[in-house]
Design a protein around this motif. Structure first.
Motif, PDB file in Angstrom:
ATOM      1  N   UNK A  21       1.380  -1.219   0.213  1.00  0.00           N
ATOM      2  CA  UNK A  21       0.372  -0.063  -0.214  1.00  0.00           C
ATOM      3  C   UNK A  21       1.166   1.116   0.184  1.00  0.00           C
ATOM      4  N   UNK A  22       2.180   1.371   0.777  1.00  0.00           N
ATOM      5  CA  UNK A  22       3.388   2.267   0.765  1.00  0.00           C
ATOM      6  C   UNK A  22       3.542   3.061  -0.640  1.00  0.00           C
ATOM      7  N   UNK A  23       4.143   1.108  -1.256  1.00  0.00           N
ATOM      8  CA  UNK A  23       4.975   1.131  -2.553  1.00  0.00           C
ATOM      9  C   UNK A  23       3.636   2.145  -3.284  1.00  0.00           C
ATOM     10  N   UNK A  24       1.964   1.391  -3.254  1.00  0.00           N
ATOM     11  CA  UNK A  24       1.807   2.065  -4.176  1.00  0.00           C
ATOM     12  C   UNK A  24       1.268   3.256  -4.599  1.00  0.00           C
ATOM     13  N   UNK A  25       0.468   4.006  -3.211  1.00  0.00           N
ATOM     14  CA  UNK A  25       0.213   5.159  -2.709  1.00  0.00           C
ATOM     15  C   UNK A  25       2.105   7.267  -2.565  1.00  0.00           C
TER      16      UNK A  25
ATOM     17  N   UNK B  10      -2.211   1.568 -12.997  1.00  0.00           N
ATOM     18  CA  UNK B  10      -3.296   0.604 -13.152  1.00  0.00           C
ATOM     19  C   UNK B  10      -4.413   0.837 -12.044  1.00  0.00           C
ATOM     20  N   UNK B  11      -5.476  -0.230 -12.357  1.00  0.00           N
ATOM     21  CA  UNK B  11      -7.268  -0.104 -11.744  1.00  0.00           C
ATOM     22  C   UNK B  11      -7.265  -1.298 -10.886  1.00  0.00           C
ATOM     23  N   UNK B  12      -7.369  -0.579 -10.004  1.00  0.00           N
ATOM     24  CA  UNK B  12      -7.976  -1.178  -8.785  1.00  0.00           C
ATOM     25  C   UNK B  12      -9.428  -1.717  -8.400  1.00  0.00           C
TER      26      UNK B  12
ATOM     27  N   UNK C 115     -10.809   2.146  -7.721  1.00  0.00           N
ATOM     28  CA  UNK C 115     -10.329   3.048  -7.920  1.00  0.00           C
ATOM     29  C   UNK C 115      -8.510   2.738  -8.989  1.00  0.00           C
ATOM     30  N   UNK C 116      -8.195   4.056  -9.428  1.00  0.00           N
ATOM     31  CA  UNK C 116      -7.213   4.303 -10.746  1.00  0.00           C
ATOM     32  C   UNK C 116      -5.857   4.799 -10.699  1.00  0.00           C
TER      33      UNK C 116
ATOM     34  N   UNK D 105      -5.531  -5.561  -7.727  1.00  0.00           N
ATOM     35  CA  UNK D 105      -4.886  -5.188  -8.642  1.00  0.00           C
ATOM     36  C   UNK D 105      -5.810  -5.729 -10.307  1.00  0.00           C
ATOM     37  N   UNK D 106      -5.994  -5.403 -10.723  1.00  0.00           N
ATOM     38  CA  UNK D 106      -7.321  -5.953 -11.828  1.00  0.00           C
ATOM     39  C   UNK D 106      -7.102  -5.574 -13.320  1.00  0.00           C
ATOM     40  N   UNK D 107      -5.487  -4.633 -13.731  1.00  0.00           N
ATOM     41  CA  UNK D 107      -5.082  -4.288 -14.843  1.00  0.00           C
ATOM     42  C   UNK D 107      -5.510  -4.961 -15.885  1.00  0.00           C
TER      43      UNK D 107
END
Length: 683
Positions: free
Chosen positions: A107-111, A149-151, A144-145, A186-188
């Protein structure tokens, strides 16, 4: 209030069991006293010593045991936290208001924030609001995008009173309301593959030349093959740009397939091939036009083809020169700006006349109805069908619920003293009673079930026939036995007059009946000044031979003084919008048929220099009726379709509910601005 840690369940029973044995020892002292008092005293002393020892041990061991349990739980929680921290799915723990309490590495890496970030989750994902997170049931399809990536977001509410079950060792009192755990899946790739699958689907399309015969007859024979080749080339080149496959199945029909991902490109240029083909000029007097029907979202290729067939039928029923996209129940229109081309051949009218005769001969009775608020064209067409049924000896009745002042003078002609039955005109309730298994319901001057005088008749009838001259819309009468819809015709009365000529050579209609049919043509053409063709005058000539008296017709169509003043007031109050559109309001107070007066006012406004289209609003029965007219430059039909109505290129209308007059005027102005910006209309 401070939280207290207390034992519960099996641990509590295990720790307190030795103390419970004290009660058993007390019971043993009773028989000891009976046997020997000295033995009883000894047993009592032993019991006291045992109880004190166990109580001391219990009080000393309880804190130590609790400490050990907490240490174990802490180590267990540390292991869990370590696993969550290295969990491959982004995970965060929020408080009741959506403030971030903890998040794992993913989560930290994503945000891109650190562990000390304790702001609201909304600051990272604007769609994840406090209200959404606190809903009892989090939306299953919430996404959320990020930039790449799309989540898909999943959320759980964690209540402290449900964290541990009844077999747990300890409980915590006075907890907060709940915490919120969110997971980002992650549904990208999944969405990429889904989109790729959607893009690769094949779309079926049918392309028809609307006026092949008319165009070919207008040029020399030697140029006909060249014109055909040019059309073939334009169609092939246009769809070839999107990797489409074009196959000519008949001399004026093409079958096209292409991938779904290119559809947006065709929609963006609004199917430019329609204009490209119309631009072909090699001596042909009549511009050649196309109709395109496209079917989407079918599970099989056959379903897509069937949808394309339905779309092309709708395009042709609306007059051609347009593309129609049918996506399940959603229908989208492109084009339709050209004037309908009159067919010189009467073959279709003759075929429909014979088909209508066969249907009427096989049925017991005929129930005829037009649209609600019956006008003269609707009444005249109904009278024409009545004549056909009467000739065959069939009982025919016309449904009219509330005759307006515009049709009452004509209705008064058909009275028993003139030889007509008393029940020639009936209301909806009487029509439903007259309907039986062998009845045929004849609908004239409309093709929308909701616009008819009695929609319930269509649901109950086994045989339905439709004669109309309005362009079709997404709402149509389903599965009619016979459908004759010709947008090129000036009026329903013109169509019926043509059919009557081929119904039977010995058929003769009475002068009063001919007057009524002629009046319908006269009204819908604005005294033969709008939407008239060769066949319009031929129908009028046929009616004249049947005994039409023009003076008699004119007397029956005169307005009363109040209606005339209302029309004049509507013209006086007209506002000019964008220098080309006249918008006015027709007063309806004290007028029996304000919608008719509104239509007349719209025609009058076209006599003003510089006015290219007119719009007159009339408030009646808690609805606002919009009458729209033009001469030749503006297609008012596509404007009215934006408002849920329809009609023809030069004559159209709509009905608005839930609006005031001022709001309706604003909607019309906004619609005109939008269509001007998009290039749908040009002034």
């Amino acid at each position: 209030m401070k939280s207290r840690i207390r034992m519960k369940g099996n641990l509590r029973a295990y720790m307190q069991l030795p103390l419970y044995w004290t009660g058993f020892l007390v019971l043993l002292t009773v028989p000891a006293y009976i046997l020997d008092w000295r033995l009883g005293v000894g047993a009592t002393g032993f019991t006291l010593i045992y109880f004190c020892a166990e109580l001391i041990l219990y009080l000393n061991a309880k804190p130590k045991l609790a400490s050990e349990v907490i240490n174990f739980a802490t180590r267990y929680a540390t292991v869990q936290k370590h696993l969550l921290n290295e969990f491959e799915i982004p995970y965060a723990l929020l408080d009741y208001n959506g403030k971030i309490l903890w998040m794992n590495q993913e989560f930290r890496g994503l945000t891109g924030v650190d562990q000390g970030y304790h702001k609201s989750i909304t600051s990272l994902f604007s769609s994840l609001t406090k209200e959404v997170l606190q809903k009892p049931e989090f939306p299953h399809d919430f996404y959320v995008d990020t930039e790449e990536k799309h989540f898909r977001v999943a959320a759980n509410h964690i209540y402290f009173d449900t964290v541990a079950d009844h077999s747990a060792l300890m409980s915590i009192e006075n907890s907060e309301e709940f915490l919120i755990a969110i997971y980002l899946f992650d549904e990208t790739q999944l969405r990429h593959y889904m989109q790729e699958n959607e893009d690769q689907k094949l779309v079926s399309a049918l392309v028809y030349i609307d006026n092949y015969e008319e165009t070919m007859s207008s040029i020399e024979t030697v140029k006909q093959s060249f014109l055909t080749a040019l059309v073939d080339r334009r169609v092939a080149q246009y769809f070839g740009k999107v990797d489409g496959l074009v196959r000519k199945v008949e001399r004026d029909k093409y079958f096209v397939i292409f991938r779904h991902k290119f559809l947006a490109q065709l929609e963006e240029d609004k199917f430019k091939v329609l204009e490209d083909v119309k631009a072909i000029k090699i001596g042909n007097e009549v511009p050649i036009t196309l109709s395109i029907g496209i079917g989407l979202s079918g599970e099989t290729y056959t379903e897509n083809y069937d949808a394309a067939r339905a779309a092309i039928d709708l395009a042709l029923g609306r007059g051609g020169d347009q593309a129609v996209l049918k996506n399940d129940a959603e229908i989208t229109y492109y084009g339709g700006k050209a004037k309908e081309v009159e067919r010189n051949t009467r073959v279709k009218a003759r075929v429909k006349a014979h088909a209508l005769r066969e249907i009427l001969e096989s049925r017991d009775n005929v129930i005829i109805m037009g649209h609600s608020l019956t006008d003269i064209d609707s009444l005249g067409a109904g009278i024409g069908v009545y004549c056909a049924a009467k000739f065959l000896g069939k009982k025919a009745q016309i449904v009219i619920n509330n005759p307006t002042s515009s049709v009452r003078p004509l209705l008064e002609t058909f009275v028993p003293e003139a030889g007509y039955p008393e029940d020639m005109f009936i209301n909806s309730e009487e029509a439903l009673e007259a309907l039986n298994y062998d009845s045929v319901v004849m609908v004239v001057d409309t093709n929308r079930p909701s616009y008819t005088e009695c929609p319930e008749l269509l649901k109950r009838a086994n045989t339905v026939v439709v004669f109309d001259h309005h362009r079709q819309n997404s709402e149509v009468i389903e599965n009619p036995t016979l459908s004759y819809i010709e947008p090129y015709a000036s009026s329903a009365c013109e169509m019926v007059a043509e059919v009557l000529q081929y119904f039977d050579d010995n058929m003769k209609i009475e002068p009063a009946e001919a007057d009524c049919i002629y009046s319908g043509i006269l009204i819908d053409t604005n005294n033969f000044m709008q939407k008239t063709g060769v066949r319009t005058f031929e129908a009028a000539a046929y009616l004249k031979r049947c005994g039409v008296d023009v003076s008699r017709v004119r007397k029956k169509m005169r307005n009363d003084m109040d209606a005339y003043k209302a029309r004049a007031e509507a013209v006086r109050r007209a506002e000019v919008f964008r220098g080309a559109f006249a918008i006015s309001v027709c007063p309806g107070e004290g007028i029996e048929s304000p919608t008719i007066v509104g239509a007349q006012a719209a025609n009058e406004l076209l006599n003003i220099v510089g006015i290219k289209a007119s719009f007159v609003l009339t408030e009646y029965n808690e609805r606002i009726y919009v009458s729209s007219r033009s001469i030749d430059e503006i297609n008012v039909q596509i404007i009215m379709e934006k408002l849920g109505g329809g009609g023809h290129m030069n004559v159209a209308g709509a009905q608005l509910e839930g609006y005031t007059i001022e709001q309706a005027k604003e909607v019309i102005m906004q619609t005109l601005d939008s269509m001007l910006e998009e290039g749908d209309i040009v002034v």
